[in-house]
Design a protein around this motif. Structure first.
Motif, mmCIF file in Angstrom:
data_model
loop_
_atom_site.group_PDB
_atom_site.id
_atom_site.type_symbol
_atom_site.label_atom_id
_atom_site.label_comp_id
_atom_site.label_asym_id
_atom_site.label_seq_id
_atom_site.Cartn_x
_atom_site.Cartn_y
_atom_site.Cartn_z
ATOM 1 N N LEU A 6 0.846 -1.184 0.000
ATOM 2 C CA LEU A 6 0.000 0.000 0.000
ATOM 3 C C LEU A 6 0.887 1.242 0.000
ATOM 4 C CD1 LEU A 6 -2.760 1.377 0.293
ATOM 5 C CD2 LEU A 6 -2.616 0.971 2.760
ATOM 6 N N ILE A 7 0.808 2.042 -1.065
ATOM 7 C CA ILE A 7 1.576 3.292 -1.175
ATOM 8 C C ILE A 7 0.589 4.433 -0.964
ATOM 9 C CG2 ILE A 7 3.184 4.648 -2.552
ATOM 10 C CD1 ILE A 7 3.789 2.142 -4.185
ATOM 11 N N THR A 15 -3.863 3.376 7.660
ATOM 12 C CA THR A 15 -3.919 2.510 8.838
ATOM 13 C C THR A 15 -5.172 1.632 8.878
ATOM 14 O OG1 THR A 15 -2.561 4.068 10.091
ATOM 15 C CG2 THR A 15 -3.843 2.459 11.361
ATOM 16 N N PRO A 16 -6.374 2.207 8.734
ATOM 17 C CA PRO A 16 -7.561 1.327 8.763
ATOM 18 C C PRO A 16 -7.638 0.378 7.567
ATOM 19 C CG PRO A 16 -8.195 3.602 8.288
ATOM 20 C CD PRO A 16 -6.770 3.630 8.689
ATOM 21 N N LEU A 17 -7.147 0.809 6.394
ATOM 22 C CA LEU A 17 -7.173 -0.081 5.236
ATOM 23 C C LEU A 17 -6.223 -1.248 5.436
ATOM 24 C CD1 LEU A 17 -8.212 -0.741 2.435
ATOM 25 C CD2 LEU A 17 -6.460 0.775 1.475
ATOM 26 N N MET A 18 -5.030 -0.964 5.971
ATOM 27 C CA MET A 18 -4.088 -2.051 6.278
ATOM 28 C C MET A 18 -4.719 -3.052 7.240
ATOM 29 S SD MET A 18 -0.282 -0.478 6.831
ATOM 30 C CE MET A 18 0.250 -2.098 7.398
ATOM 31 N N GLY A 25 -7.000 -11.653 5.644
ATOM 32 C CA GLY A 25 -6.015 -12.703 5.398
ATOM 33 C C GLY A 25 -4.829 -12.318 4.554
ATOM 34 N N HIS A 26 -4.716 -11.044 4.165
ATOM 35 C CA HIS A 26 -3.601 -10.618 3.326
ATOM 36 C C HIS A 26 -2.394 -10.216 4.177
ATOM 37 C CE1 HIS A 26 -6.206 -10.744 -0.132
ATOM 38 N NE2 HIS A 26 -7.045 -9.873 0.417
ATOM 39 N N ALA A 27 -1.228 -10.341 3.603
ATOM 40 C CA ALA A 27 -0.009 -9.782 4.194
ATOM 41 C C ALA A 27 0.188 -8.403 3.585
ATOM 42 C CB ALA A 27 1.186 -10.684 3.899
ATOM 43 N N VAL A 28 0.158 -7.369 4.411
ATOM 44 C CA VAL A 28 0.151 -5.996 3.903
ATOM 45 C C VAL A 28 1.347 -5.218 4.429
ATOM 46 C CG1 VAL A 28 -1.217 -3.900 3.608
ATOM 47 C CG2 VAL A 28 -2.379 -6.095 3.959
ATOM 48 N N VAL A 49 -0.036 -3.978 -5.927
ATOM 49 C CA VAL A 49 0.237 -2.671 -5.340
ATOM 50 C C VAL A 49 -1.033 -1.832 -5.373
ATOM 51 C CG1 VAL A 49 1.514 -0.504 -5.595
ATOM 52 C CG2 VAL A 49 2.678 -2.692 -5.989
ATOM 53 N N VAL A 50 -1.356 -1.216 -4.238
ATOM 54 C CA VAL A 50 -2.424 -0.213 -4.179
ATOM 55 C C VAL A 50 -1.738 1.143 -4.113
ATOM 56 C CG1 VAL A 50 -4.404 0.672 -2.910
ATOM 57 C CG2 VAL A 50 -3.983 -1.799 -2.999
#
Length: 229
Positions: A6-7, A15-18, A25-28, A49-50
């Motif tokens: 996440l960029i 923070t809330p999106l992470m 279940g994702h590794a962020v 990539v976001v």
């Protein structure tokens, strides 16, 4: 589970999106600047990539160009910019999808699944032949009468989608949705321009078509003969 980068420089979004994506279940991993993002993308090799466009050190479009020069990692652009011209420009530059803020974590999750699903290739698509036109999806190559035809990524995607529907009339609405991932109308000129470029590279024109036949008011058909009235 996907490894996501996440960029995004806005901590109230990042923070809330992470947290939400990790709960799914994702590794962020996340960074707040463009240059950190490029470095992380090259070093960590994420699955997707976001990318925010409004970064403090570089515009996100420049980050996208830098990434596309060295990597084909899927990129979802997430930004407050909702101008249609901007959306088309970013998608043409190599973004795989475009999400306008504000959005929910559920919406982002669905976009991530869709982009990763499109990129999955458990079985190579077969070569498609229409007359003397040969489209190789696995190698992303096109040959016409035995000669290679150099296409941009978007031109190839457009031709390939038409080839999968060879003999059928495909609407501009479908092309915008499936090739450009734009889920609404109003950008028909984008399709017209790319069709014009594609026709030129195939050695034909709208008035003298060989493969790309326009059905006025409906769409376009890939085939070796004129559409029936």
């Amino acid at each position: 589970m996907a490894r996501l980068l996440l960029i995004e420089d806005d901590a109230t979004i990042r923070t809330p999106l992470m947290r939400a994506l990790k709960e799914r279940g994702h590794a962020v991993a996340s960074v707040a600047t463009a240059m950190e993002g490029v470095q992380a993308a090259l070093t960590d090799r994420p699955d997707l990539v976001v990318l925010d466009l409004g970064l403090p050190d570089l515009d996100g479009r420049e980050v996208l160009r830098m990434l596309r020069a060295v990597s084909q990692v899927p990129v979802i652009v997430a930004t407050a910019r909702d101008d249609e011209t901007e959306i088309v420009r970013v998608l043409d530059a190599g973004a795989d999808d475009y999400v306008v803020k504000p959005f929910t974590a559920a919406q982002m999750e669905s976009r991530i699944r869709a982009v990763l699903r499109r990129g999955a290739t458990p079985h190579a698509d077969p070569t498609i032949t229409v007359g003397e036109l040969v489209i190789d999806p696995a190698g992303r190559q096109v040959r016409l009468a035995g000669e290679n035809v150099e296409l941009t990524p978007r031109e190839f995607d457009l031709l390939h989608h038409l080839a999968t529907r060879a003999g059928q009339v495909v609407t501009k609405r479908e092309l915008l949705t499936e090739v450009w991932q734009i889920p609404y109308g109003g950008a028909d000129k984008t399709v017209d321009v790319h069709l014009s470029w594609l026709r030129r590279k195939l050695g034909e024109s709208a008035t003298a078509p060989r493969y790309l036949h326009t059905v006025r008011g409906v769409g376009v058909r890939l085939g070796t003969s004129e559409p029936q009235p």
